[in-house]
Structure formats: C-alpha cells, structure tokens
Design an enzyme around this catalytic site. Structure first.
Site, PDB file in Angstrom:
ATOM      1  N   LYS A 174       0.850  -1.482  -0.591  1.00  0.00           N
ATOM      2  CA  LYS A 174      -0.577  -0.290   0.018  1.00  0.00           C
ATOM      3  C   LYS A 174       0.626   0.973   0.094  1.00  0.00           C
ATOM      4  O   LYS A 174       1.532   1.436   0.478  1.00  0.00           O
ATOM      5  CB  LYS A 174      -1.450   0.093   1.517  1.00  0.00           C
ATOM      6  CG  LYS A 174      -2.039  -1.364   1.379  1.00  0.00           C
ATOM      7  CD  LYS A 174      -3.099  -1.316   0.329  1.00  0.00           C
ATOM      8  CE  LYS A 174      -3.820  -1.832   0.044  1.00  0.00           C
ATOM      9  NZ  LYS A 174      -5.159  -2.067  -0.794  1.00  0.00           N
ATOM     10  N   HIS A 305     -11.151  -8.503  -7.770  1.00  0.00           N
ATOM     11  CA  HIS A 305     -10.434  -7.728  -6.659  1.00  0.00           C
ATOM     12  C   HIS A 305     -10.864  -8.647  -5.270  1.00  0.00           C
ATOM     13  O   HIS A 305     -12.206  -8.853  -5.520  1.00  0.00           O
ATOM     14  CB  HIS A 305     -10.817  -6.374  -6.057  1.00  0.00           C
ATOM     15  CG  HIS A 305     -10.557  -5.404  -5.176  1.00  0.00           C
ATOM     16  ND1 HIS A 305     -12.366  -5.866  -4.066  1.00  0.00           N
ATOM     17  CD2 HIS A 305      -9.879  -5.172  -4.067  1.00  0.00           C
ATOM     18  CE1 HIS A 305     -11.770  -5.426  -2.837  1.00  0.00           C
ATOM     19  NE2 HIS A 305     -11.022  -5.259  -2.548  1.00  0.00           N
TER      20      HIS A 305
END
Ligand SMILES: [Mg+2]
Length: 374
Positions: A174, A305
């Site tokens: 991230k 996803h």
C-alpha cells in the site's frame, strides 16, 4: 421434468479481522481502520437435492443492507429452473428496480447468482472454471494482506518473505501515505528486498490528487512495477486516462466500481491497462462475464479484486494471462484451502466453486432468513 428451486437460506455473517487494518483512506482521515468484513451467504437447494452456495460482502457499512435486500427478493426464485441463471438475474433486478442496478441492490443479488453458478457446475460435475471454459488450470497470484500501511516496514518485509516462501508469485504494498517520502522509502526497501525482477505492485487506494498522482507515478517508473493501482478517485475516469496515456507502468483500477456499466466507462475512456472488477461488487458471475468479454476484446489485463475463492475460477477463463489477489482472510469460512505452487493459485478440480461452509461461518452468523420448503 426440469429441476426447480425449493429452498433458499440467506445468512448475514460478520468475520472479525485479527488486526485492524489501514490503507491510505485511513491515513488521509476518510475512513476508520477496518476491523471486520460482512458477508451475505446464499445457499440454494433444488427439488433434485442439489445445493449451491454463493456469497457477497461489504467492508465497513452495507452488510445489513445487502442482507435486507436479498431477503425481500429471494422468494421470486422458488419453483424456478435453477439453470435459467440469466432469466433469474433479470427477474431479481426487476424485483428491486426501484433501487437501481448498481451498488447494494445488485450486490445482494450477487450472492444468489454465484450460488446458482455453483449449483449449475455441480450438476455438470465440473469446476466452475471448466463449466464457463478455461484457458488455464492455475493463475498467477500475488499477496496484498501483508503490505498494509498500518504495518511497520520491517513487518511488511517479513510478510513478503513469508508469502514468497509459501509460493506466492507477487507482492503488493500500500502507498498513498500523506507523506510521499514514506511511500518512496517503503517501496525502495521492498524493491531491494525482493530483487529487481520479482513481481511488485503498489496500491494508492484513490488517495492522490491529479498532480500528486502524476508526480508519484513518474517517480515510481524506475521500480519495474507490474502496476500502479488506484492512483486517483475511483470515478475519475479522465484523470486515470491521462495517467494511462503518459505513464509506462500499467495503471490498474476498477475494484470500487459497483456495476458493469461503471466498468464499461473505464474501457470506453481508456482509463486503465489492468481492469480490476470484483465479482460480488458488480452483481455476480453473470455480470462479471458480461464485462470480461468486453475487457478482453479491448485488450485489457485482468486482476480481479479480493474474493479469491470465486476469482480464481473466473480469472482462469480470461484469455489474457491474469493475476489473482491472494487474501487468506476468508479461509475460516470454508473447509477447503486454496492451493499455491510456483507463484500460482491452482484452480480447484472439485465441482462448482469447490468450497463448503465451515462451522466457524455458522458461529459468526448474526442473522438468517429462509424461504421455501426444506
Ligand atoms: Mg486495491
């Protein structure tokens, strides 16, 4: 005589996360750390005694709404032929037409749609991927769950080592931290740790504005990334298209979009190189396949996803070599585990999705609803 749907059981399940996790949306103050995931499970039984299981999910708000909507429409399926999936999906859409064909309204239908596909594959005695039509029996897989922003760098590096040792073929970390230096420090350390060629991705979770995204994507070009994910707001089609045009690193997005129609706009506006639909989020398998047919025609790469238990099968049917996101959060919900080897997730050869509901799922069930005769 054709088989018919006899009984539907809906469950609202709340899965607690071991640690509260934070991506860039928390660091910019837009969301609270995530502590649990809500699931809507649908179990469908037919007169012939076949069973199908499907699920949808929601992070943070929305889980109770998905469950409530599914409860209201489920009785439309009783007595119907479970193989008529297209017709049944449209019937359920019309039942909820007043609340539209996107978001919660179709996510509630997704659990039912997935269960119908699971059931149909089991009737055929085939894994879901084979029923649809496979291009491969395993799919490249990468880890996300080890790279959240709340985890200190040494822990993220340790998680990456553990993933690689387990046979996972890529690492995503991230980014999107309000301090851009934090992103660059973590990325530099991870690239050094993995070596120049090990597949590495970053995910900014929509937290850059256009000028920041352009600068950060340019700064990240030398890192040989597989993709840069969600550099901008999920609905900023034009901004994504500008990046996709000028940045060599592939631009990925789509996970937050809540219908096929929203995804089609991504394709029309050439807003990404890698499209990231989420099957439960866009309404289920029927809708997902409608989208991926067009995405493949447009030459896009695919990296669905979350929800690997569904997406491993669906990615196996995509003509261009895809990636599947490895998230082990859902493991306790099922009795089976996804198999990983040599950087790839093996598509189960069990009929249907190849998963059965665990006792733990029942223990985490907060509400149920039944319709039809057992
Ligand atoms: Mg993401």
């Amino acid at each position: 005589m054709a088989d018919s749907i006899r009984h539907i059981n809906l469950s609202h399940v709340v899965l607690p996360l071991k640690t509260a996790i934070s991506d860039a949306k928390v660091f910019t103050g837009r969301q609270k750390p995530m502590t649990e995931v809500h699931f809507l499970f649908a179990e469908i039984t037919t007169a012939d005694g076949l069973e199908g299981v499907g699920f949808s999910y929601s992070k943070r708000a929305g889980g109770p709404a998905q469950f409530a909507h599914a409860k209201q429409v489920a009785d439309n399926l009783i007595g119907e032929n479970p193989s008529d999936i297209g017709k049944l999906f449209v019937k359920l859409e019309w039942a909820g037409a007043s609340v539209g064909r996107s978001g919660v309204a179709i996510q509630a239908l997704a659990a039912i749609d997935v269960a119908l596909w699971d059931l149909k594959s089991k009737r055929a005695g085939l894994p879901l991927s084979k029923l649809i039509g496979s291009h491969r029996d395993s799919v490249r897989t990468y880890n996300t769950s080890g790279g959240f922003l709340n985890a200190p760098l040494d822990e993220v590096i340790e998680n990456a080592s553990r993933s690689r040792e387990a046979g996972i073929g890529g690492i995503k970390i991230k980014v999107g931290h309000p301090d851009r230096n934090v992103d660059m420090t973590r990325l530099t350390a991870m690239r050094e740790h993995l070596g120049d060629d090990f597949p590495l991705m970053v995910d900014a979770n929509q937290q850059w504005d256009r000028p920041t995204a352009m600068r950060m994507c340019r700064a990240m070009e030398p890192f040989n990334l597989i993709w840069i994910e969600e550099p901008l707001d999920a609905y900023d089609y034009e901004g994504h298209a500008d990046l996709a045009r000028v940045i060599d690193t592939p631009i990925a997005t789509g996970e937050m979009l809540a219908s096929v129609a929203e995804h089609l706009k991504l394709i029309d506006t050439k807003s990404c190189d890698v499209i990231q639909p989420d099957c439960p989020r866009v309404g289920g398998i029927t809708e997902f396949l409608r989208l991926t047919t067009i995405a493949a025609q447009a030459g896009l790469q695919l990296a669905p996803h979350f929800a690997m238990e569904i997406h491993c099968h669906l990615a196996a049917t995509y003509p261009i070599e895809p990636w599947v996101e490895h998230f082990d959060w859902l493991d306790p919900l099922f009795n089976e585990r996804m198999q990983i080897a040599d950087g790839r997730m093996i598509v189960s050869d069990r009929p249907g999705l190849g998963v059965t509901i665990s006792d733990q799922l029942r223990a985490w069930t907060v509400d149920t609803f039944e319709v039809g005769a057992r």
